[in-house]
Structures are given as C-alpha cells and as structure tokens.
Design a protein around this motif. Structure first.
Motif, short mmCIF file in Angstrom:
data_model
loop_
_atom_site.label_atom_id
_atom_site.label_comp_id
_atom_site.label_asym_id
_atom_site.label_seq_id
_atom_site.Cartn_x
_atom_site.Cartn_y
_atom_site.Cartn_z
N UNK A 288 6.40 13.06 7.64
CA UNK A 288 5.99 11.77 8.20
C UNK A 288 4.90 11.51 7.99
N UNK A 289 4.80 10.03 7.38
CA UNK A 289 3.45 9.71 6.82
C UNK A 289 2.61 9.02 8.15
N UNK A 290 1.42 8.66 7.53
CA UNK A 290 0.28 8.00 8.42
C UNK A 290 0.67 7.08 9.26
N UNK A 291 0.27 6.92 10.47
CA UNK A 291 0.76 5.81 11.52
C UNK A 291 -0.06 4.64 10.88
N UNK A 292 0.83 3.39 11.22
CA UNK A 292 0.39 1.93 10.72
C UNK A 292 0.34 1.11 12.07
N UNK A 293 0.78 0.05 11.81
CA UNK A 293 0.80 -0.93 12.81
C UNK A 293 2.11 -0.85 13.63
N UNK A 294 2.99 -0.11 13.16
CA UNK A 294 4.41 -0.15 13.81
C UNK A 294 4.42 0.89 14.81
N UNK A 295 5.36 0.95 15.88
CA UNK A 295 5.47 1.90 17.19
C UNK A 295 6.24 3.29 16.26
N UNK A 296 6.82 2.96 15.11
CA UNK A 296 7.22 4.02 14.12
C UNK A 296 6.43 4.37 13.01
N UNK A 297 6.37 5.69 12.66
CA UNK A 297 5.84 5.95 11.47
C UNK A 297 6.88 6.28 10.49
N UNK A 298 6.39 5.75 9.17
CA UNK A 298 7.40 5.89 8.08
C UNK A 298 7.54 7.27 7.64
N UNK A 299 8.71 7.61 6.99
CA UNK A 299 9.11 8.73 6.61
C UNK A 299 9.16 8.72 5.14
N UNK A 300 9.19 9.90 4.39
CA UNK A 300 9.32 10.04 2.97
C UNK A 300 10.21 11.23 2.72
N UNK B 95 0.89 -1.27 0.08
CA UNK B 95 0.14 -0.08 0.07
C UNK B 95 0.90 1.17 0.05
N UNK B 96 1.93 1.23 0.74
CA UNK B 96 2.75 2.43 0.75
C UNK B 96 3.41 2.54 -0.62
N UNK B 97 3.76 1.54 -1.11
CA UNK B 97 4.55 1.90 -2.38
C UNK B 97 3.53 1.99 -3.44
N UNK B 98 2.32 1.59 -3.45
CA UNK B 98 1.23 1.92 -4.21
C UNK B 98 0.80 3.57 -4.32
N UNK B 99 0.94 4.06 -2.92
CA UNK B 99 0.31 5.29 -2.77
C UNK B 99 1.33 6.51 -3.02
N UNK B 100 2.45 6.08 -2.51
CA UNK B 100 3.39 7.26 -2.35
C UNK B 100 4.50 7.03 -3.52
N UNK B 101 4.60 5.92 -4.24
CA UNK B 101 5.40 5.77 -5.54
C UNK B 101 6.82 6.12 -5.21
N UNK B 102 7.45 5.50 -4.19
CA UNK B 102 8.79 5.72 -3.66
C UNK B 102 9.74 5.21 -4.97
#
Length: 234
Positions: free
Chosen positions: A204-216, A19-26
């Motif tokens: 800082x991207x939206x929180x998921x199930x991790x205790x860290x939020x992903x960054x872009x 989902x991250x790869x599809x939405x943010x196209x890194x």
C-alpha cells in the motif's frame, strides 16, 4: 512485473500519476474513477492501452511498450447495481488487455476492475467479480491473468476468497488498509485476483489526494503455465 492500481477519486488524483510512475517504475498502471477524456496517451514511460469511453467514472490500463505489445483490448459491461441504474456512473466496470511479454515471449492478461459501490450487496459484487474473470478468460483462454482494482468489499473477505478460489483464482490483499475515508468502512478495498502468477506481495503506497491509496503488486509467472514459445507448435 510491477503493477500499480489506483482509484483516482473522480480524477482528483490524476496529477500524481507522473510522480508515481517516476518513483515506483511500474510496468503496468491500472486506473479507476478517471476522466478518460483527460487522460494522456503517455504517462512517463507508460503507454495507454485502453480506456472506457461510456463511463462518467472510467477505467484505463497503461503499459511499458518496451516490455509488452498490446494484442487485444476490450471493455466489459457487468451486472448493474441500483446505484448504476439511477446515477449511471459506470457503464463499463472492466477493461482487459491481452499483452505479449517481449522478454518472456509469452502472452498474459491484465485488467482494471471497479466493483459496484457500497450501496450494493456483496452478492452483486461477487457476481461482478466472477463474471469479470470469466470475460478475461474469453479474452485470453488459459493465459496468466491479473485483475487489480477497487473491489469495494470491506467485510467478509474470507468468503470472497473462497468464492474466488472456487473459480480457480487467488485473491491477494495488500499489506495495509487502502481506504480510510469512513470509520465503518475502513479496510482493504483495492485487491488483486490472479491465476498463473505468484504474487510476492502487494504494497500500500503513500496516501495522495484520493480517498483510496494506490497499491503496488509484484507478480511473477508461476510454474503452472508454460511460456508461449514452449506451447506453440512448430
């Protein structure tokens, strides 16, 4: 160049990667705390470059094969904390990849980094960061370098920034806090260290199930280093 870094919290957030790869196209995806035995070779349009194999909590780097060619990959062992000696969660705390940019016709280094946990001293983490940057320069001397990941550095970031700049690099924080699990240790844990790149911003991207939020991170080549095609002898 769009680079996402994400600490998966013992692989729990692995189901969010497509989902991250599809939405943010890194263009690049750097992971920490992943079960490398469970990682696929491809995540959406991204291809696995390298992953640690000796860690209980591993690291990995993915890249877009239509934009880059992986030329050399390497995992590195950094100075261990007491936690590492006792519980052995991470034998290797750095994965570096030397890529060839097919459009810009130049080489670069990208890396996924995971510093020692909060039970260690900041001085140990600074040592790990300095050593990691040195190892990446050996992987690609003089190349633009971007190292992202979980730095586990909740306080005294001004001091860290000074130490990083003394080594010739820039430290960049995200626009919001990336870790809020514990009240005392909330802050910017997930950072970027770079040379030869201009970082226009880290989101800082939206929180998921991790205790860290992903960054872009959005990075462009700076004018300090010439493309490979301009420096290559005829």
């Amino acid at each position: 160049m769009r680079v996402i870094s994400y600490n998966l919290r013992k692989h729990r957030a692995s189901g969010e990667l497509v989902g991250l790869a599809e939405h943010y196209a890194p263009d690049i995806l750097c992971l920490q705390e992943c079960d490398t035995r469970e990682l696929p070779q491809h995540i959406h349009s991204l291809q696995l470059a390298n992953a640690t194999m000796k860690n209980r909590l591993g690291l990995a780097v993915y890249y877009r094969a239509d934009l880059f060619r992986a030329e050399k990959v390497q995992a590195f062992v950094l100075k261990k904390s007491l936690h590492d000696h006792l519980f052995r969660p991470a034998h290797e705390r750095l994965v570096g990849v030397r890529l060839f940019d097919l459009q810009a016709e130049r080489e670069l280094i990208v890396a996924s980094f995971h510093a020692a946990p909060l039970t260690a001293l900041n001085s140990l983490r600074r040592h790990q960061i300095k050593t990691a940057l040195g190892e990446l320069q050996l992987l690609g001397p003089g190349l633009p370098t971007l190292m992202v990941g979980d730095y586990n550095y909740p306080i005294f970031k001004d001091n860290l920034g000074e130490k990083v700049r003394d080594s010739g690099y820039e430290l960049t924080l995200s626009d919001k806090r990336t870790y809020t699990r514990y009240k005392f240790f909330r802050g910017h844990f997930d950072l970027a260290t770079s040379v030869g790149f201009d970082i226009s911003g880290i989101e800082t991207l939206k929180r998921g199930s991790s205790d860290h939020m992903p960054i872009l991170a959005n990075a462009t080549y700076s004018d300090q280093m010439q493309p490979l095609s301009e420096t290559r002898t005829p």
